[in-house]
Design a protein around this motif. Structure first.
Motif, PDB file in Angstrom:
ATOM      1  N   LYS A 127       0.832  -1.202   0.000  1.00  0.00           N
ATOM      2  CA  LYS A 127       0.000   0.000   0.000  1.00  0.00           C
ATOM      3  C   LYS A 127       0.872   1.260   0.000  1.00  0.00           C
ATOM      4  CE  LYS A 127      -3.907   1.928   2.554  1.00  0.00           C
ATOM      5  NZ  LYS A 127      -4.819   1.740   3.693  1.00  0.00           N
ATOM      6  N   TRP A 164       1.127   4.074  -3.045  1.00  0.00           N
ATOM      7  CA  TRP A 164       0.879   5.501  -2.874  1.00  0.00           C
ATOM      8  C   TRP A 164       2.132   6.330  -3.107  1.00  0.00           C
ATOM      9  CZ3 TRP A 164      -3.396   7.681  -3.739  1.00  0.00           C
ATOM     10  CH2 TRP A 164      -4.569   6.945  -3.597  1.00  0.00           C
ATOM     11  N   CYS A 196      -5.682  13.263 -10.312  1.00  0.00           N
ATOM     12  CA  CYS A 196      -6.529  12.289  -9.613  1.00  0.00           C
ATOM     13  C   CYS A 196      -7.659  11.786 -10.517  1.00  0.00           C
ATOM     14  CB  CYS A 196      -7.091  12.896  -8.332  1.00  0.00           C
ATOM     15  SG  CYS A 196      -5.823  13.113  -7.064  1.00  0.00           S
ATOM     16  N   ILE A 227      -8.245   8.264  -8.637  1.00  0.00           N
ATOM     17  CA  ILE A 227      -8.053   8.256  -7.179  1.00  0.00           C
ATOM     18  C   ILE A 227      -8.667   9.515  -6.588  1.00  0.00           C
ATOM     19  CG2 ILE A 227      -5.988   6.815  -7.227  1.00  0.00           C
ATOM     20  CD1 ILE A 227      -4.287   9.305  -6.988  1.00  0.00           C
ATOM     21  N   ALA A 228      -8.959   9.463  -5.300  1.00  0.00           N
ATOM     22  CA  ALA A 228      -9.577  10.593  -4.614  1.00  0.00           C
ATOM     23  C   ALA A 228      -8.542  11.669  -4.313  1.00  0.00           C
ATOM     24  CB  ALA A 228     -10.235  10.131  -3.313  1.00  0.00           C
ATOM     25  N   THR A 275      -7.323  11.635  -0.743  1.00  0.00           N
ATOM     26  CA  THR A 275      -6.401  10.540  -0.452  1.00  0.00           C
ATOM     27  C   THR A 275      -4.992  10.867  -0.928  1.00  0.00           C
ATOM     28  OG1 THR A 275      -8.247   8.997  -0.673  1.00  0.00           O
ATOM     29  CG2 THR A 275      -6.043   8.049  -0.682  1.00  0.00           C
ATOM     30  N   TYR A 278      -3.530  13.260   1.504  1.00  0.00           N
ATOM     31  CA  TYR A 278      -3.138  12.563   2.734  1.00  0.00           C
ATOM     32  C   TYR A 278      -1.761  11.925   2.574  1.00  0.00           C
ATOM     33  CZ  TYR A 278      -2.777   8.746   6.072  1.00  0.00           C
ATOM     34  OH  TYR A 278      -2.316   7.876   7.022  1.00  0.00           O
ATOM     35  N   TRP A 279      -1.571  11.198   1.477  1.00  0.00           N
ATOM     36  CA  TRP A 279      -0.301  10.496   1.289  1.00  0.00           C
ATOM     37  C   TRP A 279       0.841  11.468   1.018  1.00  0.00           C
ATOM     38  CZ3 TRP A 279       0.799   5.800   2.820  1.00  0.00           C
ATOM     39  CH2 TRP A 279      -0.254   4.928   3.086  1.00  0.00           C
ATOM     40  N   ARG A 327       1.726  12.699   4.401  1.00  0.00           N
ATOM     41  CA  ARG A 327       2.355  11.625   5.192  1.00  0.00           C
ATOM     42  C   ARG A 327       3.808  11.427   4.783  1.00  0.00           C
ATOM     43  NH1 ARG A 327       0.277   5.406   5.932  1.00  0.00           N
ATOM     44  NH2 ARG A 327       2.149   4.708   6.991  1.00  0.00           N
TER      45      ARG A 327
END
Length: 110
Positions: free
Chosen positions: A6, A10, A28, A33-34, A37, A40-41, A44
């Motif tokens: 995963k 990402w 996206c 893809i959202a 999301t 977020y990645w 991160r």
């Protein structure tokens, strides 16, 4: 999908976005893809210093970090009430709170 798979997926999406030169929304939509999301990645990976985000900045632009807002000092205000009392305010206050306070202080006692 395992955790490592995963993360690798990402990472590939984030790197693909950075290399694409597209807006987040367009990338996206094309990748299916959202937007949230991907954000977020990206955050991160940036937080863990795994993926440099400077490559996502278009050439000719530099990232900007904003400092805390500068608060302008408020001059003290003195309010003289009909009762002869006075209020001295050294900080900004909510106007509805001040109106209520003045009404209470101006009420006749008894």
């Amino acid at each position: 999908m395992k955790k490592e798979e995963k993360v690798a997926y990402w990472r590939q999406q984030v790197e693909g976005f950075q290399a694409s030169g597209q807006s987040v929304k367009n990338y996206c939509a094309q990748a299916g893809i959202a937007v949230a999301t991907l954000h977020y990645w990206r955050k991160r990976f940036a937080d863990s210093a795994q993926t440099p985000l400077l490559s996502a900045v278009p050439e000719g632009f530099l990232p900007v970090t904003l400092a805390a807002p500068v608060r302008t000092p408020v001059s003290p205000v003195e309010i003289h009430l009909l009762s002869g009392r006075s209020l001295k305010l050294a900080a900004a206050v909510d106007t509805s709170w001040l109106q209520t306070l003045v009404q209470i202080l101006e009420r006749p006692c008894g």
